[in-house]
Design a protein around this motif. Structure first.
Motif, mmCIF file in Angstrom:
data_model
loop_
_atom_site.group_PDB
_atom_site.id
_atom_site.type_symbol
_atom_site.label_atom_id
_atom_site.label_comp_id
_atom_site.label_asym_id
_atom_site.label_seq_id
_atom_site.Cartn_x
_atom_site.Cartn_y
_atom_site.Cartn_z
ATOM 1 N N ALA A 160 8.018 6.081 1.372
ATOM 2 C CA ALA A 160 7.869 4.676 1.728
ATOM 3 C C ALA A 160 6.471 4.180 1.383
ATOM 4 C CB ALA A 160 8.149 4.486 3.219
ATOM 5 N N ALA A 161 5.461 5.014 1.616
ATOM 6 C CA ALA A 161 4.092 4.622 1.280
ATOM 7 C C ALA A 161 3.932 4.445 -0.226
ATOM 8 C CB ALA A 161 3.105 5.657 1.810
ATOM 9 N N ASP A 197 6.318 3.697 -2.341
ATOM 10 C CA ASP A 197 7.058 2.487 -2.716
ATOM 11 C C ASP A 197 6.201 1.252 -2.477
ATOM 12 O OD1 ASP A 197 9.246 3.929 -3.493
ATOM 13 O OD2 ASP A 197 10.328 3.671 -1.598
ATOM 14 N N ASN A 198 5.468 1.225 -1.369
ATOM 15 C CA ASN A 198 4.584 0.094 -1.092
ATOM 16 C C ASN A 198 3.500 -0.038 -2.155
ATOM 17 O OD1 ASN A 198 5.911 -0.740 1.201
ATOM 18 N ND2 ASN A 198 4.578 0.386 2.610
ATOM 19 N N VAL A 230 5.150 -1.615 -5.182
ATOM 20 C CA VAL A 230 5.538 -3.013 -4.982
ATOM 21 C C VAL A 230 4.320 -3.928 -4.894
ATOM 22 C CG1 VAL A 230 6.643 -4.611 -3.380
ATOM 23 C CG2 VAL A 230 7.743 -2.431 -3.932
ATOM 24 N N HIS A 231 3.304 -3.520 -4.139
ATOM 25 C CA HIS A 231 2.188 -4.411 -3.846
ATOM 26 C C HIS A 231 0.975 -4.220 -4.763
ATOM 27 C CE1 HIS A 231 4.213 -5.799 -0.250
ATOM 28 N NE2 HIS A 231 4.406 -4.533 0.121
ATOM 29 N N LEU A 270 -0.931 -6.364 8.208
ATOM 30 C CA LEU A 270 0.207 -5.601 8.738
ATOM 31 C C LEU A 270 0.785 -6.265 9.968
ATOM 32 C CD1 LEU A 270 -1.076 -1.922 8.332
ATOM 33 C CD2 LEU A 270 0.565 -3.156 6.891
ATOM 34 N N ARG A 323 8.971 -8.218 8.554
ATOM 35 C CA ARG A 323 8.864 -7.218 7.480
ATOM 36 C C ARG A 323 8.289 -5.940 8.097
ATOM 37 N NH1 ARG A 323 5.025 -9.055 4.180
ATOM 38 N NH2 ARG A 323 4.555 -10.986 5.290
ATOM 39 N N GLY A 382 8.432 -2.649 7.020
ATOM 40 C CA GLY A 382 8.381 -1.459 6.164
ATOM 41 C C GLY A 382 7.397 -0.428 6.673
ATOM 42 N N VAL A 383 6.166 -0.842 6.902
ATOM 43 C CA VAL A 383 5.149 0.096 7.382
ATOM 44 C C VAL A 383 5.406 0.474 8.832
ATOM 45 C CG1 VAL A 383 2.696 0.390 7.870
ATOM 46 C CG2 VAL A 383 3.419 -0.710 5.741
#
Length: 413
Positions: free
Chosen positions: A322-323, A325-326, A329-330, A364, A372, A374-375
């Motif tokens: 997940a980290a 992927d962030n 994406v960002h 965050l 949102r 995600g984190v």
């Protein structure tokens, strides 16, 4: 193959062939036979002084018959259960107690040995081989009571001599020492089997690595080089080929995964330390994280395994995914990320750092308020459910670092 080798060893033992178990039972059988010979010599020598000489010959016949039966019965591993052990102990204790009827009162009072003498120790050895120190000591205690019962039945309970006491002590030491040695021998055999399996797995892995290097890796490298200067889908294929080449090189270069069967039986020490594979439900976290290596992701792990319960290892790997992927994406496809795995013994630390633009203060919190998560859920939530903590450090222009710490003592197997 390791599995075939293990099966062969098991089959050999089942048939009374090679193997630790078969060797131990052969040793017990040899001892039982030799002790029978010694008991026979003493019965022949002392028969003239017995109150009932015929009883002495009857006991010798029972001992001889059971020695032959034990040779045959204990050879089959399927018969080495409580029933056979109980029968062995019954025969041994019965022969000891029969001394009170066969031997004269004067002989018992003078400290003359029981009819079976040291032959009964074979029953103690059998119990120790099956159940280790505890059963060995229990068997010795049972025979000690039988020895004391001889004096009670003969009316000489007040004159238990040093020979009887010494015999009881020797039986107890035999059960204790043999049971302990058997346990150590079994642990050593399990470690040897594990080492053989690891060696076999390593050699097979090296062979596959050579084959992969000579074929798949060279093709992927060629696609990456030739497509690097192209545009469109060709460039995308080149990029994907490069990522797969990097991941495959990391996979074939990592340590082989220990088979679950090899993990079993490594001894209590490994399980207590928590530093080595100890159970079939553990995974090496290095293997999961190393698979995420790519052109833009660098993974650094210790040289030794980092075992965790399977669900904990997979949850940490999912948090790392997940980290990453962030980051993609960002921070964009060109951003680089570094994954660092540290094993502190009591705790495991995984850090994910990137060279992106970083995050302003409160981002965050605003993302969570906007729904949102995600984190909050994919990273912090997973680590929190494992009893761990997550620390996120970020400054504008300085990238972001996520540090996840999980304590082994808080992770349930």
């Amino acid at each position: 193959m390791p599995g075939a080798r293990a099966a062969t060893a098991a089959d050999a033992d089942r048939g009374g062939g090679l193997g630790l178990e078969a060797a131990l039972w052969r040793a017990v059988a040899v001892y039982r036979t030799a002790a029978l010979g010694y008991a026979a010599v003493l019965i022949v020598k002392n028969a003239g002084g017995y109150a009932h000489p015929a009883g002495g010959w009857a006991v010798l016949g029972i001992m001889t018959g059971w020695t032959v039966a034990a040779w045959l019965l204990f050879r089959d591993p399927r018969r080495r259960g409580p029933a056979l052990l109980a029968a062995d102990m019954t025969v041994a204790a019965g022969c000891v107690v029969a001394t009170a009827w066969v031997e004269s009162v004067e002989g018992i009072a003078s400290g003359r040995p029981t009819l079976p003498v040291s032959w009964v120790a074979a029953a103690v050895l059998s119990w120790a081989v099956v159940g280790g120190r505890r059963l060995g000591i229990a068997a010795a205690g049972t025979l000690a009571l039988a020895n004391l019962l001889v004096h009670v039945l003969a009316g000489t309970a007040g004159g238990v001599g040093g020979r009887t006491f010494n015999g009881i002590v020797l039986l107890g030491l035999a059960g204790l020492v043999v049971g302990h040695v058997v346990r150590l021998a079994r642990e050593a055999e399990a470690r040897l089997a594990r080492a053989v399996e690891l060696e076999s797995a390593t050699r097979e892995r090296e062979r596959l690595a050579r084959d992969i290097h000579d074929s798949v890796l060279q093709v992927l490298a060629m696609v990456r080089r030739r497509g690097a200067g192209l545009d469109g889908e060709a460039a995308e294929l080149a990029r994907l080929a490069g990522e797969q080449e990097t991941a495959l090189r990391a996979l074939v270069g990592s340590a082989p995964r220990v088979p679950p069967r090899a993990m079993a039986g490594t001894g209590r020490a490994g399980a207590r330390s928590g530093r080595g594979p100890a159970a079939g439900n553990e995974l090496d976290l290095r293997t999961l994280l190393t698979a995420r290596t790519s052109d833009t992701v660098t993974v650094s792990t210790p040289a030794t395994p980092v075992p965790l319960p399977e669900h904990a290892a997979r949850e940490l790997d999912a948090a790392v995914a997940a980290a990453l992927d962030n980051v993609a994406v960002h921070c964009g496809d060109a951003a680089r990320a570094w994954v660092l795995l540290e094993d502190g013994g009591a705790e495991v630390i995984v850090s994910v750092r990137d060279d992106g633009p970083g995050m302003p203060d409160g981002r965050l919190e605003r993302a969570a308020a906007d729904g949102r998560l995600g984190v909050a859920q994919s990273i912090r939530g997973r680590v929190r459910d494992l009893g761990g903590t997550t620390v996120i450090s970020s400054e504008p222009g300085e990238g972001t670092e996520i540090e996840m710490t999980v304590s082994r003592s808080k992770v349930k197997p």
